[in-house]
Design a protein around this motif. Structure first.
Motif, PDB file in Angstrom:
ATOM      1  N   THR A 219      -5.057   2.789  -9.451  1.00  0.00           N
ATOM      2  CA  THR A 219      -5.298   2.364  -8.059  1.00  0.00           C
ATOM      3  C   THR A 219      -4.039   1.489  -7.563  1.00  0.00           C
ATOM      4  O   THR A 219      -3.466   1.558  -6.480  1.00  0.00           O
TER       5      THR A 219
ATOM      6  N   GLN B  86      -1.188   4.348  -6.669  1.00  0.00           N
ATOM      7  CA  GLN B  86      -1.694   4.806  -5.264  1.00  0.00           C
ATOM      8  C   GLN B  86      -1.321   3.913  -4.175  1.00  0.00           C
ATOM      9  O   GLN B  86      -0.703   4.395  -3.207  1.00  0.00           O
ATOM     10  N   TYR B  87      -1.693   2.785  -4.233  1.00  0.00           N
ATOM     11  CA  TYR B  87      -1.504   1.703  -3.140  1.00  0.00           C
ATOM     12  C   TYR B  87       0.055   1.486  -2.859  1.00  0.00           C
ATOM     13  O   TYR B  87       0.508   1.671  -1.726  1.00  0.00           O
ATOM     14  N   THR B  88       0.764   1.375  -4.153  1.00  0.00           N
ATOM     15  CA  THR B  88       2.207   1.286  -4.127  1.00  0.00           C
ATOM     16  C   THR B  88       2.876   2.516  -3.368  1.00  0.00           C
ATOM     17  O   THR B  88       3.866   2.346  -2.420  1.00  0.00           O
TER      18      THR B  88
ATOM     19  N   ASN C  47       1.323   4.833  -1.229  1.00  0.00           N
ATOM     20  CA  ASN C  47       0.987   4.791   0.069  1.00  0.00           C
ATOM     21  C   ASN C  47       1.841   3.935   1.091  1.00  0.00           C
ATOM     22  O   ASN C  47       2.239   4.017   2.219  1.00  0.00           O
ATOM     23  N   PHE C  48       1.918   2.494   0.370  1.00  0.00           N
ATOM     24  CA  PHE C  48       2.749   1.488   1.195  1.00  0.00           C
ATOM     25  C   PHE C  48       4.205   2.164   1.342  1.00  0.00           C
ATOM     26  O   PHE C  48       4.685   1.874   2.514  1.00  0.00           O
TER      27      PHE C  48
END
Length: 227
Positions: A211, A214-216, A218-219
């Motif tokens: 998670t 993935q968040y990093t 996408n950012f």
């Protein structure tokens, strides 16, 4: 009554050290493999695009040969690849077990995967922009660096994020054959010793890592996308 996992934690505090080591080994495997994958996969993906049918220097035969090699490497299941290249792994790192050894098959498996991601990202770049720059007399190197890579960078970052997430799942499989990390801890204690709590904890930690990655990714992709 305490479960077997709870008794293990109380009677053998060193398990906490095992857990910390497993987390670090998973991060080391992922980080080292990600670095080598970027170093080799990005140039390979650029080459695949540029010698492909819609590239800057189409070369049909070379593209077909590279495509066969890349597709073959992608098709081999990772667990089979890891066992298959044990002699090569020993030659490179001197051992077939441990997180250092796992980096070799992980990298070999990830490079073609990421290369295809790069190729597909470059295909999405508007060809009109490429032609406009070429008409101004720009070299192929200039076009590749300043147009293709710059315009395709958000997609490349997204593809690299997917590659890293896939690698994390592969590190868990590597634990089945002595690759270390959370996968090996889950197998040695969660599965072989029937300690479901340890297995669940390893799964939760892997989910948290995925998670975060993935968040990093996408950012970063959103921040550099100016299209």
């Amino acid at each position: 009554m305490l479960s077997a996992s709870e008794q293990l934690w109380l009677e053998n505090p060193v398990i906490e050290r095992f857990l910390i080591d497993a987390i670090l080994e998973t991060l080391y495997m992922t980080g080292a493999t990600g670095l080598f994958t970027a170093l080799f996969g990005l140039p390979l993906g650029i080459l695949l695009f540029n010698v492909g049918p819609k590239g800057l220097k189409p070369m049909g035969l070379l593209y077909r040969v590279l495509s066969v090699i890349v597709d073959f490497a992608r098709a081999v299941p990772f667990i089979i690849l890891m066992i298959w290249i044990i002699p090569f792994t020993r030659l490179i790192v001197g051992s077939a077990i441990g997180w250092e050894a796992a980096v070799v098959p992980l990298t070999i498996g990830a490079i073609p995967f990421f290369a295809r991601m790069v190729e597909n990202s470059l295909r999405e770049v508007s060809w009109g922009k490429v032609e406009a720059v070429r008409m101004m007399g720009a070299s192929d190197l200039h076009v590749t660096w300043n147009v293709l890579l710059r315009e395709g960078l958000p997609g490349i970052v997204g593809g690299f994020t997917i590659t890293i997430v896939t690698l994390i799942s592969f590190t868990a499989m590597a634990g089945a054959v002595g690759g270390g990390g959370l996968g090996q801890l889950a197998i040695n204690y969660g599965y072989n010793r029937y300690m479901g709590d340890v297995m669940l904890l390893c799964v939760i930690l892997l989910v948290i890592i995925v998670t975060a990655v993935q968040y990093t990714g996408n950012f970063i992709a959103r921040r550099i996308d100016h299209r």
